[in-house]
Enzyme design. Structure first.
Site, PDB file in Angstrom:
ATOM      1  N   GLU A  89       0.796  -1.236   0.000  1.00 47.49           N
ATOM      2  CA  GLU A  89       0.000   0.000   0.000  1.00 47.49           C
ATOM      3  C   GLU A  89       0.830   1.288   0.000  1.00 47.49           C
ATOM      4  O   GLU A  89       0.585   2.190   0.810  1.00 47.49           O
ATOM      5  CB  GLU A  89      -0.972  -0.022   1.185  1.00 47.49           C
ATOM      6  CG  GLU A  89      -1.899  -1.219   1.144  1.00 47.49           C
ATOM      7  CD  GLU A  89      -2.755  -1.388   2.400  1.00 47.49           C
ATOM      8  OE1 GLU A  89      -2.700  -0.540   3.294  1.00 47.49           O
ATOM      9  OE2 GLU A  89      -3.488  -2.397   2.461  1.00 47.49           O
ATOM     10  N   GLU A 122      -6.134 -10.765  -1.414  1.00 47.53           N
ATOM     11  CA  GLU A 122      -7.003 -10.509  -0.256  1.00 47.53           C
ATOM     12  C   GLU A 122      -8.466 -10.451  -0.688  1.00 47.53           C
ATOM     13  O   GLU A 122      -9.237  -9.609  -0.219  1.00 47.53           O
ATOM     14  CB  GLU A 122      -6.604  -9.190   0.421  1.00 47.53           C
ATOM     15  CG  GLU A 122      -5.155  -9.147   0.846  1.00 47.53           C
ATOM     16  CD  GLU A 122      -4.772  -7.892   1.629  1.00 47.53           C
ATOM     17  OE1 GLU A 122      -5.664  -7.149   2.073  1.00 47.53           O
ATOM     18  OE2 GLU A 122      -3.560  -7.669   1.792  1.00 47.53           O
TER      19      GLU A 122
HETATM   20  O1  9MR Z   1      -7.584  -8.287   8.254  1.00 45.88           O
HETATM   21  C1  9MR Z   1      -6.680  -7.452   8.956  1.00 45.88           C
HETATM   22  C2  9MR Z   1      -7.316  -6.980  10.260  1.00 45.88           C
HETATM   23  O2  9MR Z   1      -7.425  -8.059  11.170  1.00 45.88           O
HETATM   24  C3  9MR Z   1      -6.485  -5.863  10.867  1.00 45.88           C
HETATM   25  O3  9MR Z   1      -7.159  -5.321  11.984  1.00 45.88           O
HETATM   26  C4  9MR Z   1      -6.234  -4.789   9.825  1.00 45.88           C
HETATM   27  C5  9MR Z   1      -5.428  -3.648  10.386  1.00 45.88           C
HETATM   28  O4  9MR Z   1      -5.066  -2.726   9.407  1.00 45.88           O
HETATM   29  O5  9MR Z   1      -5.557  -5.348   8.726  1.00 45.88           O
HETATM   30  C6  9MR Z   1      -6.347  -6.281   8.061  1.00 45.88           C
HETATM   31  O6  9MR Z   1      -5.699  -6.742   6.908  1.00 45.88           O
HETATM   32  C7  9MR Z   1      -5.358  -5.750   5.921  1.00 45.88           C
HETATM   33  C8  9MR Z   1      -4.160  -6.266   5.154  1.00 45.88           C
HETATM   34  O7  9MR Z   1      -3.118  -6.551   6.024  1.00 45.88           O
HETATM   35  C9  9MR Z   1      -3.702  -5.253   4.119  1.00 45.88           C
HETATM   36  N1  9MR Z   1      -4.762  -4.902   3.250  1.00 45.88           N
HETATM   37  C10 9MR Z   1      -6.013  -4.476   3.878  1.00 45.88           C
HETATM   38  C11 9MR Z   1      -6.463  -5.548   4.876  1.00 45.88           C
HETATM   39  C12 9MR Z   1      -7.813  -5.180   5.437  1.00 45.88           C
HETATM   40  O8  9MR Z   1      -7.713  -4.009   6.229  1.00 45.88           O
END
Ligand code: 9MR
Length: 674
Positions: free
Chosen positions: A341, A446
Site C-alpha cells: 500500500e 485478499e
Molecule cells: O484483516 C486485517 C485486520 O485483522 C487488521 O485489523 C487490519 C489492520 O489494518 O488489517 C487487516 O488486513 C489488511 C491487510 O493486512 C492489508 N490490506 C487491507 C487488509 C484489510 O484491512
C-alpha cells in the site's frame, strides 16, 4: 415495539436510577436479563468498579477529572475499551471524544468467534486542533462472544478520553439467552484447492488463533479447502518488531531492529507440519508499523532517524525476517509482500514515515534489499488495494516500472477488496496490464466481495462469484499468469468487514452460495436459487423524502451517521450527514427498484464544504449524477439524471460532500423519466 424492548428500557431506567449511570444490570439466575440500550464509560470509576470500561492491551490508564488519561501505550491498538458482550446480533452506534497528539484515532471492535479472534475497524477520526471526535456504526455477528469496542490510534502517543459510548441502533435483538450456533463438519465440502488445481493455488488468510483453537473445525476447513495460507496479522511489523528489546537497548539494536516471531510461530508450525505453503505478509508498510521504528534511539520524543540509518534498519529488518523464517521453516514461505500500500488514494505516493525518512525511493530500496537477502525461489510482491482502478493503477505502474526493470519484483499482489458492482472484465483487464507492462506474475491476495444490498444478497453474491471466477479462469487459460487466489478470511464472521458478509463460508463453516459460484465457474452449473428467493420488483413509484415526519429511509454509506435536525429547506426538518472515515461516507439510497429505467434525482443541500455531489455506485466506478457548489451555508438546489442498465442486481446512489464537513439534505425526490 417488542415486549422485550419494554423490559430492556425499564431495565435501563432502573439501572440509571439505582446505579447512577448506565451500568449493566447484574444477570439474573435464569432467563434473559435486562440490558441497557446504551453503555457509557464512566471515568470517575476505577477499572472493574462499574465504570463500563477496561484497559485494552499494554497501556496505563489514569483517571483525572472524569477523563481517562492513557499513557505508556506499547502498541497502536492499546488503550481503552468498552465491553458490550450482550449486544451480539445487533447493529450498534459507538462514539468517542478524545484529545491526543496522534494524527488520528480509530474505533475498532474485537470479538471471539468459536475461539477465534476477529478485529473490525469501525470508524476513524482525524486530529483537529488536538481533539478527535468519532462516531461509527457496525453490526456485531450473532455468534460473536465477548465483543468490545476499543479506541486505537495510528501511533503509540498518549490520548485522553472524555466520553466513550456504545448504543443499540434501532430495536434491540436480545440474544443474551440464545446459545451460539453449532459448527458444521467442514470436511464434507468439496475442496476449492483441488477444483482449481489446473489453474492456481487457492489460499486463505487466517489468524493464528485458528491454529491454537481447541475447536479443530477451522483447521479442518483450512486443510480441506486451501493450499496457501497468509497470516492475517502475525507477520506484520507491529507483531514482529521486539519493542522491549529495541527500546531497552537502543544502542545495541540501533541499525538492526530486534525481532521475534511469537505471534507467527503457531501458523508457521501448522503450515510446516501440513505441507502448506505460506504468503509472507508484509515487510514494509505504512500501517501496523510502530512509529518508534523511525526515530533516533527508538524514542518518539526525539528526532526522526536519518535516511542512512533508516536504510540500514530497513535492510536489516528485511534480512532478519526473511532469513529467520527460511532458517526455521525452510521452504514454507514461497512469496513475500515486500511493500504494501505505498500508493496514495488521491494520487502519487502515500505520505508515510518510510517516505519521510528515506525518501521517494524507499519502495525501490525495499525491493533491492529483499532481492539481495531472499532465497532465489522466493517470489517478491508489491501489494495494494483499489489496484484495479485506472488512476491508481497508473500510479502503481509508474512506481514499479524501475523496480521491474532492475529485476527486483516477481509479482503484483491485487488485494481485491471489491463489491459485486465491479465488472469482472475490467478487473481482469487491470490484471493483464500489470502482467504485460511489468512482466510479473499475479496473485490475487485478499479477495473479499461485499454482498450487494439486494433482495437476495447471498444468491446475487454467488452469481457474481461465478462471473468473476469465470473471467479469471478464461484469462488464466489465455495466458495471464495468475498463480494464486487468496480469500481474506475463513468465514464471514471472521472477516475484517464482517457486516458486508464478503467471504465463501458462513460463520458455522457451511459453504455459502458464494462458494457455490466459485465452484460453478470451474465445474459448470448454476448457483441454486434459494427456497426463499424473492423476484426483484420493478416499482416506479417516486421516492420522496422531506424529513418532516422525522424519519429517513436511506442509510449510512460505510460509517457515516445520519440525524434528523431542525432547520430544513423552507421547512422544519432536514437530514444531517456527519462523521465517517472519508468524504464518500455519505447518505445512501437504494434505487434497485428502478432497474432498467432512467431516473431523475432532485434535492436541496447545504454544507460548509465547497462542493456536494449525488453519485451512483456502479461497476467499481462512481459516476456523478449531480454536482452543486455549496460552501456558503445556504441551501442550494441540485438535480441530475442517471440510466440504470437492465440486469443490474443492485444499485444505490449517495450524497457526499467533498471534504469531511457535514452536509444537510432536504426534499429528495427520485422519479422515473422518459
Ligand atoms: O484483516 C486485517 C485486520 O485483522 C487488521 O485489523 C487490519 C489492520 O489494518 O488489517 C487487516 O488486513 C489488511 C491487510 O493486512 C492489508 N490490506 C487491507 C487488509 C484489510 O484491512
Amino acid at each position: 415495539m417488542k415486549k422485550g424492548l419494554v423490559k430492556v428500557v425499564a431495565g435501563l431506567l432502573a439501572g440509571m436510577l439505582l446505579l447512577g449511570g448506565c451500568d449493566l444490570i447484574p444477570k439474573g439466575t435464569d432467563g434473559p436479563h435486562e440490558v441497557p440500550l446504551t453503555i457509557a464509560a464512566d471515568f470517575t470509576k476505577k477499572e472493574g468498579k462499574g465504570g463500563n470500561w477496561v484497559t485494552y492491551g499494554d497501556a496505563k490508564v489514569t483517571l483525572k477529572d472524569g477523563k481517562a488519561v492513557v499513557t505508556d501505550r506499547k502498541a497502536s491498538n492499546a488503550g481503552i475499551a468498552v465491553p458490550c458482550p450482550d449486544y451480539r446480533g445487533n447493529t450498534i452506534v459507538t462514539s468517542a471524544e478524545a484529545t491526543t497528539e496522534n494524527d488520528s484515532l480509530t474505533l475498532s471492535m474485537r470479538y471471539e468467534i468459536f475461539g477465534n479472534v476477529t478485529y473490525v475497524n469501525i470508524a476513524g477520526g482525524a486530529n483537529e486542533g488536538g481533539s478527535v471526535s468519532i462516531t461509527g456504526r457496525v453490526e456485531i455477528p450473532a455468534n460473536a462472544e465477548n465483543a468490545l469496542i476499543y479506541l486505537e490510534a495510528n501511533d503509540v502517543r498518549d490520548y485522553t478520553v472524555s466520553s466513550f459510548t456504545v448504543s443499540i441502533d434501532g430495536e434491540f435483538n436480545d440474544l443474551t439467552s440464545v446459545p451460539v450456533e453449532s459448527l458444521q463438519d467442514p470436511t464434507q465440502t468439496a475442496s476449492l484447492a483441488a477444483a482449481y488445481a489446473d489453474y492456481f493455488k487457492f489460499g486463505v488468510a487466517s489468524p493464528a488463533t485458528v491454529m491454537t483453537n481447541p475447536n479443530d473445525g477451522f483447521r479442518k476447513l483450512v486443510l480441506t479447502q486451501f493450499n496457501s495460507v497468509t497470516p492475517e496479522n502475525e507477520l506484520k511489523p507491529e507483531n514482529v518488531l521486539d519493542a522491549a528489546a529495541c527500546k531497552g537497548d537502543p544502542a545495541k539494536y540501533n541499525e538492526a531492529p530486534a525481532v521475534h516471531f511469537d505471534a507467527a510461530k503457531p501458523i508457521l508450525d501448522f503450515c510446516k507440519e501440513n505441507g502448506i505453503q505460506m504468503r509472507g505478509h508484509t515487510l514494509v508498510w505504512y500501517s501496523q508499523t510502530p512509529s518508534w521504528l523511525f526515530y533516533e534511539n527508538y524514542d518518539v520524543n526525539g528526532n526522526l532517524a536519518s535516511r542512512d540509518l533508516m536504510l540500514k534498519r530497513m535492510e536489516n529488518y528485511i534480512d532478519s525476517v526473511i532469513n529467520w523464517c527460511e532458517t526455521n521453516y525452510p521452504g514454507v514461505i514461497y512469496a513475500w509482500d515486500v511493500v504494501n500500500e505505498a500508493a496514495a488514494d488521491d494520487g502519487g505516493m502515500r505520505d508515510c514515515y518510510w517516505k519521510q525518512t528515506i525518501g521517494d525511493d524507499y519502495v525501490e530500496k525495499a525491493f533491492e534489499f529483499a532481492r539481495k537477502h531472499a532465497p532465489a525461489n522466493v517470489q517478491l510482491f508489491y501489494n495494494d488495494y483499489n489496484e484495479y482502478q485506472t488512476s491508481k493503477q497508473e500510479d502503481i505502474l509508474n512506481m514499479l516500472k524501475p523496480i521491474a526493470a532492475a529485476g527486483n519484483i516477481d509479482g503484483m499482489g491485487m488485494q481485491s477488496h471489491i463489491n459485486s458492482g465491479l465488472d469482472p472484465e475490467n478487473y481482469v483487464g487491470a490484471a493483464k496490464r500489470y502482467a504485460d507492462e511489468l512482466g510479473v506474475i499475479i496473485h490475487i491476495t485478499e479477495l473479499d466481495v461485499a454482498a450487494p444490498k439486494s433482495l437476495n444478497p447471498m444468491y446475487d453474491q454467488g452469481v457474481y462469484m461465478k462471473k468473476l471466477f469465470t473471467a479469471i479462469i478464461e484469462a488464466d487459460k489465455a495466458g495471464l499468469p495468475i498463480e494464486c487466489v487468496t480469500v481474506w478470511g475463513l468465514t464471514d464472521d471472521m472477516s475484517w468487514k464482517s457486516a458486508a458478509k464478503p467471504l465463501l463460508f458462513y460463520g458455522n463453516l457451511s459453504p455459502k452460495p458464494a462458494y457455490e459460484g466459485v465452484m460453478c465457474a470451474v465445474n459448470g452449473g448454476e448457483v441454486a436459487k434459494p427456497a426463499d428467493y424473492q423476484e426483484p420488483v420493478v416499482d416506479t413509484t417516486p421516492f420522496v423524502e422531506d424529513y418532516e415526519d422525522q424519519k429517513h429511509i436511506g442509510g449510512p454509506r460505510y460509517s457515516s451517521v445520519q440525524k434528523i435536525v431542525q432547520g430544513g429547506y423552507e421547512s422544519d426538518y432536514c437530514l444531517e450527514n456527519s462523521e465517517g472515515y472519508a468524504e464518500y461516507d455519505g447518505y445512501s439510497i437504494d434505487v434497485t427498484n428502478y432497474v432498467g429505467h432512467t431516473i431523475k434525482v432532485s434535492f436541496a443541500i447545504k454544507s460548509k464544504a465547497g462542493t456536494c455531489k449525488c453519485t451512483a455506485d456502479i461497476d467499481g466506478t462512481w459516476p456523478t449524477i449531480a454536482e452543486v457548489q455549496t460552501g456558503t451555508d445556504e441551501w442550494v438546489l441540485g438535480e441530475g439524471e442517471f440510466t440504470i442498465e437492465e440486469g443490474t442486481a443492485s444499485l444505490s446512489i449517495y450524497f457526499e460532500s467533498v471534504d469531511m464537513n457535514p452536509f444537510y439534505l432536504d426534499n429528495v425526490k427520485i422519479e422515473v423519466v422518459g
